[in-house]
Design an enzyme around this catalytic site. Structure first.
Site, PDB file in Angstrom:
ATOM      1  N   LYS A  18      -1.022 -15.444  16.458  1.00 31.62           N
ATOM      2  CA  LYS A  18      -1.570 -16.639  16.155  1.00 31.62           C
ATOM      3  C   LYS A  18      -1.634 -16.663  14.668  1.00 31.62           C
ATOM      4  O   LYS A  18      -1.653 -17.535  13.998  1.00 31.62           O
ATOM      5  CB  LYS A  18      -3.239 -16.675  16.874  1.00 31.62           C
ATOM      6  CG  LYS A  18      -2.936 -16.804  18.469  1.00 31.62           C
ATOM      7  CD  LYS A  18      -4.389 -16.960  18.840  1.00 31.62           C
ATOM      8  CE  LYS A  18      -5.235 -15.916  18.838  1.00 31.62           C
ATOM      9  NZ  LYS A  18      -4.633 -14.496  19.312  1.00 31.62           N
ATOM     10  N   ARG A 159      -7.376  -1.746  12.764  1.00 34.96           N
ATOM     11  CA  ARG A 159      -8.708  -2.489  13.391  1.00 34.96           C
ATOM     12  C   ARG A 159      -9.041  -1.746  14.675  1.00 34.96           C
ATOM     13  O   ARG A 159      -8.357  -1.001  15.438  1.00 34.96           O
ATOM     14  CB  ARG A 159      -8.428  -3.808  14.107  1.00 34.96           C
ATOM     15  CG  ARG A 159      -8.684  -5.044  12.875  1.00 34.96           C
ATOM     16  CD  ARG A 159      -8.135  -6.321  13.579  1.00 34.96           C
ATOM     17  NE  ARG A 159      -8.559  -6.642  14.822  1.00 34.96           N
ATOM     18  CZ  ARG A 159      -8.345  -7.940  15.313  1.00 34.96           C
ATOM     19  NH1 ARG A 159      -7.623  -8.572  14.842  1.00 34.96           N
ATOM     20  NH2 ARG A 159      -8.878  -8.026  16.330  1.00 34.96           N
TER      21      ARG A 159
HETATM   22  N1  LIG Z   1       8.104  -8.359  16.246  1.00 34.79           N
HETATM   23  C1  LIG Z   1       7.128  -9.380  15.975  1.00 34.79           C
HETATM   24  N2  LIG Z   1       5.848  -9.162  15.531  1.00 34.79           N
HETATM   25  C2  LIG Z   1       5.228 -10.372  15.021  1.00 34.79           C
HETATM   26  C3  LIG Z   1       5.320 -11.445  15.302  1.00 34.79           C
HETATM   27  N3  LIG Z   1       4.546 -12.351  14.675  1.00 34.79           N
HETATM   28  C4  LIG Z   1       3.424 -11.493  14.527  1.00 34.79           C
HETATM   29  N4  LIG Z   1       3.718 -10.204  14.752  1.00 34.79           N
HETATM   30  C5  LIG Z   1       3.062  -9.096  14.537  1.00 34.79           C
HETATM   31  O1  LIG Z   1       2.267  -8.795  15.522  1.00 34.79           O
HETATM   32  C6  LIG Z   1       0.958  -8.494  15.230  1.00 34.79           C
HETATM   33  C7  LIG Z   1      -0.023  -9.321  15.863  1.00 34.79           C
HETATM   34  O2  LIG Z   1       0.132 -10.448  14.951  1.00 34.79           O
HETATM   35  P1  LIG Z   1      -1.184 -11.404  14.663  1.00 34.79           P
HETATM   36  O3  LIG Z   1      -0.662 -12.598  13.845  1.00 34.79           O
HETATM   37  O4  LIG Z   1      -2.139 -10.676  14.115  1.00 34.79           O
HETATM   38  O5  LIG Z   1      -1.664 -11.836  16.215  1.00 34.79           O
HETATM   39  P2  LIG Z   1      -2.932 -12.532  16.863  1.00 34.79           P
HETATM   40  O6  LIG Z   1      -3.719 -11.361  17.365  1.00 34.79           O
HETATM   41  O7  LIG Z   1      -2.552 -13.376  17.867  1.00 34.79           O
HETATM   42  O8  LIG Z   1      -3.603 -13.118  15.565  1.00 34.79           O
HETATM   43  C8  LIG Z   1       1.099  -8.276  13.684  1.00 34.79           C
HETATM   44  O9  LIG Z   1       1.091  -7.017  13.404  1.00 34.79           O
HETATM   45  C9  LIG Z   1       2.013  -9.110  13.220  1.00 34.79           C
HETATM   46  O10 LIG Z   1       2.565  -8.497  11.982  1.00 34.79           O
HETATM   47  C10 LIG Z   1       6.802 -11.802  15.793  1.00 34.79           C
HETATM   48  O11 LIG Z   1       7.210 -12.840  16.037  1.00 34.79           O
HETATM   49  N5  LIG Z   1       7.745 -10.635  16.083  1.00 34.79           N
HETATM   50  N1  LIG Z   2     -13.708 -17.596  20.110  1.00 34.85           N
HETATM   51  C1  LIG Z   2     -14.019 -16.887  20.308  1.00 34.85           C
HETATM   52  N2  LIG Z   2     -14.966 -16.347  21.334  1.00 34.85           N
HETATM   53  C2  LIG Z   2     -15.536 -14.981  21.546  1.00 34.85           C
HETATM   54  N3  LIG Z   2     -15.369 -14.063  20.865  1.00 34.85           N
HETATM   55  C3  LIG Z   2     -14.371 -14.189  19.628  1.00 34.85           C
HETATM   56  C4  LIG Z   2     -13.709 -15.635  19.403  1.00 34.85           C
HETATM   57  N4  LIG Z   2     -13.064 -15.259  18.241  1.00 34.85           N
HETATM   58  C5  LIG Z   2     -13.143 -13.947  18.069  1.00 34.85           C
HETATM   59  N5  LIG Z   2     -13.909 -13.373  18.748  1.00 34.85           N
HETATM   60  C6  LIG Z   2     -14.110 -11.968  18.851  1.00 34.85           C
HETATM   61  O1  LIG Z   2     -13.505 -11.167  17.543  1.00 34.85           O
HETATM   62  C7  LIG Z   2     -12.434 -10.368  18.296  1.00 34.85           C
HETATM   63  C8  LIG Z   2     -10.996 -10.378  17.467  1.00 34.85           C
HETATM   64  O2  LIG Z   2     -10.570 -11.511  17.664  1.00 34.85           O
HETATM   65  P1  LIG Z   2      -9.343 -12.051  16.795  1.00 34.85           P
HETATM   66  O3  LIG Z   2      -9.293 -11.679  15.402  1.00 34.85           O
HETATM   67  O4  LIG Z   2      -9.001 -13.486  16.940  1.00 34.85           O
HETATM   68  O5  LIG Z   2      -8.012 -11.036  17.436  1.00 34.85           O
HETATM   69  P2  LIG Z   2      -7.040 -11.132  18.401  1.00 34.85           P
HETATM   70  O6  LIG Z   2      -6.693 -12.332  18.781  1.00 34.85           O
HETATM   71  O7  LIG Z   2      -6.235 -10.098  17.956  1.00 34.85           O
HETATM   72  O8  LIG Z   2      -8.165 -10.859  19.708  1.00 34.85           O
HETATM   73  C9  LIG Z   2     -12.412 -10.880  19.886  1.00 34.85           C
HETATM   74  O9  LIG Z   2     -11.658  -9.700  20.600  1.00 34.85           O
HETATM   75  C10 LIG Z   2     -13.698 -11.077  19.997  1.00 34.85           C
HETATM   76  O10 LIG Z   2     -14.530 -10.064  20.080  1.00 34.85           O
END
Ligand SMILES: Nc1nc2c(ncn2[C@@H]2O[C@H](COP(=O)(O)OP(=O)(O)O)[C@@H](O)[C@H]2O)c(=O)[nH]1
Ligand SMILES: Nc1ncnc2c1ncn2[C@@H]1O[C@H](COP(=O)(O)OP(=O)(O)O)[C@@H](O)[C@H]1O
Length: 186
Positions: A18, A159
């Site tokens: 995301k 993290r």
């Molecule tokens: N292999 C791969 N890694 C990705 C891709 N998109 C994101 N990542 C990596 O996967 C991890 C999670 O992505 P992140 O954008 O932080 O995901 P979020 O938790 O959904 O916000 C990070 O270390 C990114 O660099 C992708 O399309 N392919």
């Molecule tokens: N909309 C939300 N509602 C409740 N908790 C949230 C929300 N967004 C973020 N959080 C809190 O922040 C943490 C990290 O969220 P985020 O950075 O979006 O990471 P990821 O998508 O990798 O879990 C979540 O695990 C939760 O504890």
């Protein structure tokens, strides 16, 4: 004449990309990228009232209570009401989605659907620059210098909630909470 402002949401489990996708779309199209997780981590670092409240939930990989996250995100959206925006990490529950529905009409919802094993691999290789929220991955998009942010030269961190125990809890919670949100947007 004022043009219509884009209101978009990106849904997906932790590690689905995301933040990465939103950052790229925001840069290419000049939108505001609003990440609830980044916003909460900033508050925790600043030891604000919201930060102190949220800390225990993030540490355990649990969702922050709906009323807390909803009120802070509503305040952020109020400040950005004259800009195009892309929401990352909010809404995550039906209560949050209904609160968002009351203040705006969404133009677009993107749902990222990624296999569980891939999510675990990505999260274990994720490193971030805490001040900016910039995200790296040791395999997919590594920094130029190992452990160092490309832009500021400051150290990167992993993290706490990307550690395996917290990841499992987060992925479980995500599934339960997200199902009715996805149904609503369908
Ligand atoms: N292999 C791969 N890694 C990705 C891709 N998109 C994101 N990542 C990596 O996967 C991890 C999670 O992505 P992140 O954008 O932080 O995901 P979020 O938790 O959904 O916000 C990070 O270390 C990114 O660099 C992708 O399309 N392919
Ligand atoms: N909309 C939300 N509602 C409740 N908790 C949230 C929300 N967004 C973020 N959080 C809190 O922040 C943490 C990290 O969220 P985020 O950075 O979006 O990471 P990821 O998508 O990798 O879990 C979540 O695990 C939760 O504890």
């Amino acid at each position: 004449m004022a043009s219509k402002l884009l209101r978009a949401v990106v849904l997906g489990p932790p590690g689905s990309g995301k933040g990465t996708v939103c950052q790229r779309i925001a840069e290419s199209f000049g939108l505001q990228h609003l990440s609830s997780g980044h916003f909460l981590r900033e508050n925790i670092r600043a030891k604000s009232e919201v930060g102190v409240l949220a800390k225990q939930y993030l540490e355990q990989g649990l969702l922050v209570p709906d009323h807390v996250i909803t009120s802070v995100m509503m305040m952020e959206l109020e400040k950005k009401q004259s800009q195009h925006w892309l929401l990352d990490g909010f809404p995550r529950t039906l209560v949050q989605a209904e609160a968002l529905d009351r203040i705006c009409d969404l133009d677009l919802v993107i749902n990222l659907n990624i296999p569980f094993e891939t999510l675990k691999d990505r999260l274990s290789a994720r490193w971030i620059h805490p001040a900016s929220g910039r995200v790296y991955n040791m395999e997919f998009n590594p920094p130029d210098v190992h452990g160092i942010d490309d832009i500021t030269g400051e150290p990167l961190i992993q993290r706490e909630d990307d550690k395996p125990d917290a990841v499992a809890a987060r992925l479980r919670k995500y599934k339960e909470a997200a199902k009715p949100v996805i149904e609503l947007y369908k």
